[in-house]
Design a protein around this motif. Structure first.
Motif, PDB file in Angstrom:
ATOM      1  N   MET A 108      30.676  77.672  34.977  1.00 38.37           N
ATOM      2  CA  MET A 108      30.304  77.027  33.530  1.00 38.37           C
ATOM      3  C   MET A 108      31.807  78.005  32.594  1.00 38.37           C
ATOM      4  SD  MET A 108      29.924  74.651  31.609  1.00 38.37           S
ATOM      5  CE  MET A 108      30.301  74.282  29.951  1.00 38.37           C
ATOM      6  N   LEU A 109      31.383  79.267  33.254  1.00 35.11           N
ATOM      7  CA  LEU A 109      33.029  79.938  32.467  1.00 35.11           C
ATOM      8  C   LEU A 109      34.320  79.806  32.977  1.00 35.11           C
ATOM      9  CD1 LEU A 109      33.229  81.812  29.954  1.00 35.11           C
ATOM     10  CD2 LEU A 109      32.848  83.683  31.620  1.00 35.11           C
ATOM     11  N   ILE A 110      34.076  79.747  34.562  1.00 33.89           N
ATOM     12  CA  ILE A 110      34.772  79.308  35.877  1.00 33.89           C
ATOM     13  C   ILE A 110      35.418  78.450  35.421  1.00 33.89           C
ATOM     14  CG2 ILE A 110      35.396  79.534  38.230  1.00 33.89           C
ATOM     15  CD1 ILE A 110      33.613  80.914  39.097  1.00 33.89           C
ATOM     16  N   ILE A 111      35.238  77.375  35.113  1.00 35.59           N
ATOM     17  CA  ILE A 111      35.511  76.310  35.115  1.00 35.59           C
ATOM     18  C   ILE A 111      36.438  76.019  33.462  1.00 35.59           C
ATOM     19  CG2 ILE A 111      35.459  73.560  34.010  1.00 35.59           C
ATOM     20  CD1 ILE A 111      32.538  73.714  36.422  1.00 35.59           C
ATOM     21  N   HIS A 112      35.995  76.643  32.640  1.00 37.54           N
ATOM     22  CA  HIS A 112      36.416  77.007  30.991  1.00 37.54           C
ATOM     23  C   HIS A 112      37.716  77.457  31.515  1.00 37.54           C
ATOM     24  CE1 HIS A 112      36.224  76.779  27.485  1.00 37.54           C
ATOM     25  NE2 HIS A 112      36.333  78.089  27.170  1.00 37.54           N
ATOM     26  N   TYR A 113      37.913  78.242  32.156  1.00 38.15           N
ATOM     27  CA  TYR A 113      38.900  79.755  32.278  1.00 38.15           C
ATOM     28  C   TYR A 113      39.959  78.037  33.122  1.00 38.15           C
ATOM     29  CZ  TYR A 113      41.926  83.175  34.592  1.00 38.15           C
ATOM     30  OH  TYR A 113      42.908  84.445  34.262  1.00 38.15           O
ATOM     31  N   TYR A 114      39.689  77.677  33.907  1.00 39.64           N
ATOM     32  CA  TYR A 114      40.605  76.752  34.866  1.00 39.64           C
ATOM     33  C   TYR A 114      41.297  76.030  34.143  1.00 39.64           C
ATOM     34  CZ  TYR A 114      40.149  79.260  39.119  1.00 39.64           C
ATOM     35  OH  TYR A 114      40.445  80.016  40.370  1.00 39.64           O
ATOM     36  N   CYS A 115      40.977  75.116  32.677  1.00 33.24           N
ATOM     37  CA  CYS A 115      40.884  74.303  32.193  1.00 33.24           C
ATOM     38  C   CYS A 115      41.685  74.571  31.131  1.00 33.24           C
ATOM     39  CB  CYS A 115      39.443  73.598  31.444  1.00 33.24           C
ATOM     40  SG  CYS A 115      38.143  72.648  31.856  1.00 33.24           S
ATOM     41  N   GLY A 116      41.370  76.468  30.712  1.00 30.16           N
ATOM     42  CA  GLY A 116      42.563  76.967  29.702  1.00 30.16           C
ATOM     43  C   GLY A 116      43.258  77.289  30.528  1.00 30.16           C
ATOM     44  N   THR A 117      43.625  77.593  31.532  1.00 30.69           N
ATOM     45  CA  THR A 117      45.200  78.156  32.636  1.00 30.69           C
ATOM     46  C   THR A 117      45.605  76.577  32.979  1.00 30.69           C
ATOM     47  OG1 THR A 117      43.104  79.352  33.744  1.00 30.69           O
ATOM     48  CG2 THR A 117      45.356  79.913  34.052  1.00 30.69           C
ATOM     49  N   ILE A 118      44.682  75.725  33.433  1.00 28.84           N
ATOM     50  CA  ILE A 118      45.627  74.057  33.361  1.00 28.84           C
ATOM     51  C   ILE A 118      46.565  74.093  32.234  1.00 28.84           C
ATOM     52  CG2 ILE A 118      45.382  72.296  33.974  1.00 28.84           C
ATOM     53  CD1 ILE A 118      43.144  73.154  35.846  1.00 28.84           C
ATOM     54  N   GLU A 145      45.944  69.739  21.102  1.00 28.73           N
ATOM     55  CA  GLU A 145      44.463  68.857  21.059  1.00 28.73           C
ATOM     56  C   GLU A 145      43.867  69.290  21.994  1.00 28.73           C
ATOM     57  OE1 GLU A 145      45.599  64.806  18.169  1.00 28.73           O
ATOM     58  OE2 GLU A 145      43.532  65.464  18.700  1.00 28.73           O
ATOM     59  N   LYS A 146      44.061  69.149  22.465  1.00 24.84           N
ATOM     60  CA  LYS A 146      42.974  69.651  23.630  1.00 24.84           C
ATOM     61  C   LYS A 146      43.149  70.558  23.813  1.00 24.84           C
ATOM     62  CE  LYS A 146      43.536  66.201  27.618  1.00 24.84           C
ATOM     63  NZ  LYS A 146      44.405  65.927  28.838  1.00 24.84           N
ATOM     64  N   LEU A 147      44.013  71.927  23.961  1.00 28.43           N
ATOM     65  CA  LEU A 147      43.493  73.175  24.047  1.00 28.43           C
ATOM     66  C   LEU A 147      43.255  73.875  22.854  1.00 28.43           C
ATOM     67  CD1 LEU A 147      44.781  75.547  25.487  1.00 28.43           C
ATOM     68  CD2 LEU A 147      46.787  75.795  23.463  1.00 28.43           C
ATOM     69  N   GLN A 148      42.668  73.178  21.527  1.00 27.26           N
ATOM     70  CA  GLN A 148      42.495  73.048  20.261  1.00 27.26           C
ATOM     71  C   GLN A 148      40.903  73.446  20.942  1.00 27.26           C
ATOM     72  OE1 GLN A 148      44.440  71.745  17.412  1.00 27.26           O
ATOM     73  NE2 GLN A 148      43.516  73.139  15.865  1.00 27.26           N
ATOM     74  N   ARG A 149      40.149  72.356  21.771  1.00 28.15           N
ATOM     75  CA  ARG A 149      39.227  71.995  21.783  1.00 28.15           C
ATOM     76  C   ARG A 149      38.689  72.742  23.361  1.00 28.15           C
ATOM     77  NH1 ARG A 149      39.547  66.477  23.680  1.00 28.15           N
ATOM     78  NH2 ARG A 149      41.475  66.128  22.619  1.00 28.15           N
TER      79      ARG A 149
END
Lengths: 191, 364
Positions: free
Chosen positions: B1-11, B21-25
């Motif tokens: 879960m955290l890894i996906i989170h990390y990738y989302c953020g990095t992407i 907006e996406k980043l804030q969420r």
């Protein structure tokens, strides 16, 4: 930036009751890092007062000082400068530049601070700079009654010194400045 | 879960045009440690970095230059300033030891204010000494900032350098904001920012942490700097007004608890909430928890201050049963030494609160 207060020849209480009020109002604790006093305070109360302005206090003996244990001369290093302190009644003729220059070479200092004449002077000679802060109270000297109260505040900043001269003339404080630089040691070639 | 989170953020932050907006969420659910994610995300959302990646280098370099210039103008001692001025006007007539002639030294007149003992308000010397008092207070407070962390405390050159940087930021802030100057606690608000930026894995960013945290400190406080101004305490922008909004929020979400606090145990928000709000909760939790809470505060679509009120309200709700069974003394003690708590749970409660409709009320 190091602020050094140089003053002397107050002759309290015999010839003057106190520092002029306009001087006292400017001399507040917290600004000055060192005090060098040429001598002739003459009583302990003056020493105590100066200590409240700054804990690092250096005094040399004037011929009328009550405390006879003050040294005849003192040297100290502040930043890049070596300072020498001596009341000056020992150097004869009084106030003679050549004699003072000899004392300066003996003490091996960049700046020699002496008093006794109750006249502000600042000279440069081969061996360095000689400064006389005068009498902080305007007390009469052995030579003259015509004395304006004066003292000196030195701002030592690296190789440069700015000397602020504070004089009380006709009831007003007049401030002048003098600046000089120390050349780096001659063994290193200058630009 | 955290890894996906990390990738989302990095992407997100590797896009050319970042969707804030996406980043804030993503950020509001917590920014993972590691890399430079948190530092970059905070800088983006606070508005220090523009959403267009191409402009980052230019913006950063300009801002950092501006900061250096400000330091030069405002943090030099009067001696250094005078010396720089004279070096600009260096002339041969200027008497100095380079001339070998012996003789009396020339005295130059100076204007009334331009000497160290000047008592005049306009004198740079007088202002300098006034600020040394502030600087001393700042130094004392910095000695007490996160004393358990080597990063901030101790006599290593490491800890000392960090304290010096933070001191520069706070001193500069105080000079640029004479109406507020420095208030105890600002050191605590600066600490998380400076820590996050200094621990950025990008070396250039880490070495510019001082400049970056100065700007972000200003941005962070832009909505709430009035809380520090005593004269504004009773105004509509002051701390008391904000505290009454906290009260209203609690009332809207749990009238029972509100009644117990306000009337039964008489624990008014100003007794515990003053520090919570002005210092953005930096005194109530350890650093790791503060960083997580700030992720939510900074990225909240409600804005930092609104989210802060929600978190404060959630803090009350999370200890409701203890508060209900407590009297004035017990409740005050509890709220002034807030117990350890699951931060994710706290933030979820804050998220789920009924929106504060008093926000839309006309202020009386």
């Amino acid at each position: 930036m190091v602020l050094v207060l140089a003053l002397g020849d107050l002759h309290i209480p015999h010839r003057a009751a106190d520092l002029p009020p306009k001087f006292k109002s400017m001399l507040v604790p917290g600004k000055i890092q060192h005090i060098i006093c040429t001598g002739n305070l003459c009583i302990k109360e003056v020493q105590d007062y100066l200590k409240t302005l700054c804990p690092d206090l250096h005094i040399t003996r004037g011929e009328y000082d009550e405390d006879t244990r003050y040294p005849e001369t003192k040297t100290l290093t502040i930043g890049q400068f070596k300072l020498g302190l001596c009341h000056g009644h020992q150097v004869i003729p009084w106030g003679d530049l050549d004699s003072l220059a000899m004392l300066q070479r003996q003490l091996d200092v960049d700046i020699l601070v002496t008093g006794h004449t109750h006249q502000f002077t600042a000279y440069k000679h081969e061996a360095g700079v000689v400064i006389n802060p005068g009498s902080a109270t305007g007390a009469y000297s052995s030579i003259t009654y015509d004395v304006n109260p004066s003292f000196v505040l030195m701002d030592i900043d690296g190789l440069r010194v700015v000397v602020y001269v504070y004089e009380l003339i006709d009831g007003e404080v007049k401030v002048d400045k003098i600046d000089f630089k120390k050349t780096p040691a001659t063994t290193h070639s200058a630009h | 879960m955290l890894i996906i989170h990390y990738y989302c953020g990095t992407i997100q932050i590797s896009q050319k045009e970042i969707n804030l907006e996406k980043l804030q969420r993503i950020a509001s659910t917590g920014i993972p440690e590691g890399g430079n994610l948190r530092a970059t995300v905070w800088k983006l959302i606070l508005g220090y970095l523009p959403p267009s990646r191409d402009l980052w280098e230019k913006e950063l370099s300009e801002n950092r230059k501006k900061y250096a210039k400000l330091k030069e103008e405002l943090l030099l001692t009067p001696s250094e300033l005078a010396r720089m001025k004279e070096e600009a006007f260096q002339s041969n007539e200027h008497n100095n030891a380079h001339s070998d002639t012996a003789g009396p030294l020339i005295r130059h007149e100076i204007s009334h204010e331009d000497h160290p003992l000047s008592l005049g308000k306009a004198s740079v010397w007088h202002q300098y000494f006034e600020h040394t008092e502030i600087a001393e207070q700042i130094d004392r407070d910095l000695q007490r900032t996160h004393p358990e962390m080597k990063f901030f405390s101790g006599e290593s050159s490491f800890g000392r350098k960090h304290r010096e940087s933070m001191r520069n930021v706070l001193l500069l802030f105080s000079k640029l904001n004479p109406a507020i100057r420095y208030v105890q606690g600002m050191n605590e608000v600066l600490a998380p920012l400076y820590y996050v930026f200094s621990t950025d894995t990008d070396e250039k960013n880490a070495s510019n942490a001082e400049a970056d945290s100065f700007s972000c400190f200003v941005l962070l406080l832009s909505d709430s700097v009035d809380h520090f101004c005593q004269q504004l305490d009773n105004s509509s922008v002051g701390i008391l007004s904000t505290l009454s909004r906290l009260s209203d929020l609690l009332k809207a979400n749990d009238e029972e608890l509100w009644r117990h606090l306000e009337f039964t145990s008489k624990v008014k928000p100003q007794y515990y909430g003053f520090r919570w709000i002005t210092l953005l909760l930096t005194q109530e939790f350890n650093l790791q928890s503060i960083l997580r809470i700030w992720d939510s505060l900074i990225s909240s679509p409600f804005g930092i201050q609104e989210m802060l009120l929600r978190v404060c309200c959630a803090m009350l709700l999370c200890v409701k049963s203890r508060l209900l069974s407590g009297d004035f003394a017990a409740n005050l003690k509890l709220l002034q030494h807030y117990p350890e708590i699951n931060i994710e749970h706290l933030l979820q409660v804050a998220q789920d609160l009924t929106p504060d409709t008093s926000y839309y009320r006309m202020s009386s």
